[in-house]
Design an enzyme around this catalytic site. Structure first.
Site, PDB file in Angstrom:
ATOM      1  N   LEU A  51      76.170   6.918  55.719  1.00 33.99           N
ATOM      2  CA  LEU A  51      76.838   5.811  56.415  1.00 33.99           C
ATOM      3  C   LEU A  51      78.324   6.048  56.641  1.00 33.99           C
ATOM      4  O   LEU A  51      78.993   5.254  57.274  1.00 33.99           O
ATOM      5  CB  LEU A  51      76.612   4.506  55.657  1.00 33.99           C
ATOM      6  N   TYR A  59      72.624  -7.685  55.123  1.00 36.37           N
ATOM      7  CA  TYR A  59      72.813  -8.499  53.907  1.00 36.37           C
ATOM      8  C   TYR A  59      74.286  -8.524  53.502  1.00 36.37           C
ATOM      9  O   TYR A  59      74.969  -7.503  53.557  1.00 36.37           O
ATOM     10  CB  TYR A  59      71.975  -7.928  52.751  1.00 36.37           C
ATOM     11  N   TYR A  99      85.614  -4.867  47.598  1.00 36.48           N
ATOM     12  CA  TYR A  99      84.183  -4.987  47.940  1.00 36.48           C
ATOM     13  C   TYR A  99      83.964  -6.231  48.798  1.00 36.48           C
ATOM     14  O   TYR A  99      83.366  -6.168  49.874  1.00 36.48           O
ATOM     15  CB  TYR A  99      83.346  -5.071  46.657  1.00 36.48           C
TER      16      TYR A  99
HETATM   17  N1  LIG Z   1      73.167  -6.485  43.858  1.00 32.87           N
HETATM   18  C1  LIG Z   1      73.714  -7.673  44.038  1.00 32.87           C
HETATM   19  O1  LIG Z   1      73.902  -8.446  43.075  1.00 32.87           O
HETATM   20  C2  LIG Z   1      74.104  -8.134  45.422  1.00 32.87           C
HETATM   21  C3  LIG Z   1      74.654  -9.414  45.554  1.00 32.87           C
HETATM   22  C4  LIG Z   1      75.008  -9.853  46.814  1.00 32.87           C
HETATM   23  C5  LIG Z   1      74.823  -9.048  47.914  1.00 32.87           C
HETATM   24  N2  LIG Z   1      74.305  -7.804  47.770  1.00 32.87           N
HETATM   25  C6  LIG Z   1      74.142  -6.984  48.975  1.00 32.87           C
HETATM   26  O2  LIG Z   1      72.751  -6.686  49.134  1.00 32.87           O
HETATM   27  C7  LIG Z   1      72.582  -5.393  49.725  1.00 32.87           C
HETATM   28  C8  LIG Z   1      71.665  -4.542  48.857  1.00 32.87           C
HETATM   29  O3  LIG Z   1      72.216  -4.487  47.544  1.00 32.87           O
HETATM   30  P1  LIG Z   1      71.515  -3.656  46.368  1.00 32.87           P
HETATM   31  O4  LIG Z   1      71.894  -4.304  45.095  1.00 32.87           O
HETATM   32  O5  LIG Z   1      70.083  -3.408  46.708  1.00 32.87           O
HETATM   33  O6  LIG Z   1      72.341  -2.300  46.492  1.00 32.87           O
HETATM   34  P2  LIG Z   1      72.131  -0.930  45.683  1.00 32.87           P
HETATM   35  O7  LIG Z   1      71.009  -1.026  44.720  1.00 32.87           O
HETATM   36  O8  LIG Z   1      73.487  -0.529  45.194  1.00 32.87           O
HETATM   37  O9  LIG Z   1      71.687   0.070  46.841  1.00 32.87           O
HETATM   38  C9  LIG Z   1      72.580   0.432  47.856  1.00 32.87           C
HETATM   39  C10 LIG Z   1      71.876   1.360  48.822  1.00 32.87           C
HETATM   40  O10 LIG Z   1      72.877   1.842  49.755  1.00 32.87           O
HETATM   41  C11 LIG Z   1      72.732   3.259  49.816  1.00 32.87           C
HETATM   42  N3  LIG Z   1      74.000   3.906  50.173  1.00 32.87           N
HETATM   43  C12 LIG Z   1      75.200   3.805  49.532  1.00 32.87           C
HETATM   44  N4  LIG Z   1      76.090   4.607  50.146  1.00 32.87           N
HETATM   45  C13 LIG Z   1      75.449   5.208  51.176  1.00 32.87           C
HETATM   46  C14 LIG Z   1      75.839   6.146  52.186  1.00 32.87           C
HETATM   47  N5  LIG Z   1      77.083   6.637  52.278  1.00 32.87           N
HETATM   48  N6  LIG Z   1      74.916   6.524  53.084  1.00 32.87           N
HETATM   49  C15 LIG Z   1      73.660   6.073  53.026  1.00 32.87           C
HETATM   50  N7  LIG Z   1      73.210   5.185  52.098  1.00 32.87           N
HETATM   51  C16 LIG Z   1      74.118   4.766  51.192  1.00 32.87           C
HETATM   52  C17 LIG Z   1      72.313   3.650  48.408  1.00 32.87           C
HETATM   53  O11 LIG Z   1      71.826   4.961  48.397  1.00 32.87           O
HETATM   54  P3  LIG Z   1      71.799   5.787  46.992  1.00 32.87           P
HETATM   55  O12 LIG Z   1      70.724   5.160  46.180  1.00 32.87           O
HETATM   56  O13 LIG Z   1      71.483   7.170  47.419  1.00 32.87           O
HETATM   57  O14 LIG Z   1      73.170   5.618  46.420  1.00 32.87           O
HETATM   58  C18 LIG Z   1      71.252   2.585  48.159  1.00 32.87           C
HETATM   59  O15 LIG Z   1      70.053   2.893  48.801  1.00 32.87           O
HETATM   60  C19 LIG Z   1      74.003  -4.830  49.892  1.00 32.87           C
HETATM   61  O16 LIG Z   1      74.451  -5.113  51.192  1.00 32.87           O
HETATM   62  C20 LIG Z   1      74.830  -5.632  48.899  1.00 32.87           C
HETATM   63  O17 LIG Z   1      76.195  -5.729  49.287  1.00 32.87           O
HETATM   64  C21 LIG Z   1      73.933  -7.336  46.546  1.00 32.87           C
END
Ligand SMILES: NC(=O)c1ccc[n+]([C@@H]2O[C@H](COP(=O)([O-])OP(=O)(O)OC[C@H]3O[C@@H](n4cnc5c(N)ncnc54)[C@H](OP(=O)(O)O)[C@@H]3O)[C@@H](O)[C@H]2O)c1
Length: 293
Positions: A36, A98, A124
């Protein structure tokens, strides 16, 4: 339906790959197949897949680390969604993106609605808000779904951390002044898949009529302290716990590089009323996530 899912190794993306598969042809990409931070690579991936719907489950989600890597956070959380929105618009596709409760400063004191003014406290949060704004400005068919405290049992999350600590230490200090909506990644993925199923063959115009920002949580909220107590109570292997006490604490006792909102619970009635879908109460989902039989 032809779906391009980006970020299928993340908490949410992993579950999305397993729920979206019932809707048709899913192309799932993750780093390094797609990076990305590489604008041309993103455009090439979208044009190669020719999807009707792009689901962006990626994010630079390391809230504290983002303070020292603002450019990387901006590339992933702001610039990449902007490019995905542009590419979706050009293709006549829809984008599901999201975002986060952290766009707010937590001072309101009651659950935030979509019309409340964001005020991000850290890198963030700011880069996520700017990502929302970029998607909004591009227009077309899009949904921005704001999640809150998401967890899975597969990757490191608050739930897996509490379970781990409970096996290592007799006393746990948990903050009572951080309030949010715990969400199991699987229920968020299933609600996403079900709403796409409703649009079915007319998915792009159907989503275009409903384009916009939605809070995307269950109906109730909890403090980290209440959440931790429930995790310990629902632990399927309580005999492994060595913990004796969970003590209430305050966020100020645990300084972190990034400031976080204290009260960031979201009001998701707009989502529920628009799609007639209900993310469950947080404790219901937690119980389902923890059952091992
Ligand atoms: N977790 C929470 O509590 C929370 C709360 C509110 C909103 N959100 C939002 O919900 C969404 C999903 O969150 P999540 O918790 O599932 O996130 P996560 O577990 O941290 O996963 C993030 C994903 O993004 C990928 N990624 C990161 N950098 C990248 C790059 N340069 N190129 C391609 N892929 C990349 C990661 O790949 P790798 O696995 O290879 O690193 C992973 O597949 C995000 O938009 C987040 O901001 C999350």
């Amino acid at each position: 339906m032809k779906i391009l899912l980006i970020g299928n190794t993340g908490q949410l993306g992993w579950e999305l790959e397993r729920t979206l598969v019932c809707l048709g042809e899913v192309t799932a990409l993750d780093y390094p197949t797609i990076d990305l931070q590489d604008e041309d690579g993103i455009r090439k991936a979208v044009r190669g897949a020719v999807p009707q719907v792009i689901v962006n489950a990626t994010g630079y989600t390391a809230v504290d680390k983002a303070e020292s890597e603002p450019d990387i956070a901006a590339a992933i959380n702001t610039r990449a969604p902007a490019i995905l929105a542009e590419e979706a618009y050009a293709l006549g596709a829809a984008l599901i993106h999201y975002s986060t409760d952290y766009v707010f400063d937590g001072l309101k004191g009651s659950p935030y609605v979509e019309a409340d003014t964001p005020h991000p406290l850290g890198v963030y949060a700011r880069t996520k808000l700017e990502g929302e704004q970029a998607v909004h400005q591009t227009g077309g068919a899009f949904l921005i779904l704001r999640l809150s405290w998401m967890y899975s049992l597969r990757r490191d999350s608050f739930v897996t951390k509490v379970l781990g600590w409970s096996r290592q230490q007799p006393v746990l200090h948990m903050v009572t002044d951080q309030i949010g909506n715990p969400i199991w990644a699987r229920t968020a993925a299933e609600a996403t898949a079900q709403l796409l199923a409703m649009g079915s063959v007319n998915i792009v115009p159907w989503l275009a009529e409903r384009s916009g920002l939605y809070h995307f949580t269950g109906p109730d909220h909890a403090s980290r302290y209440e959440w931790a107590k429930a995790i310990l109570r629902l632990d399927p292997q309580p005999q492994e716990q060595v913990i004796e006490q969970v003590l209430p604490a305050l966020t100020a006792e645990f300084p972190t590089p990034a400031r976080r909102p204290l009260f960031s619970a979201l009001d998701s009635r707009k989502f529920t009323e628009t799609f007639d879908l209900h993310l469950p109460p947080w404790e219901t989902a937690l119980r389902l996530a923890m059952v091992r039989k």
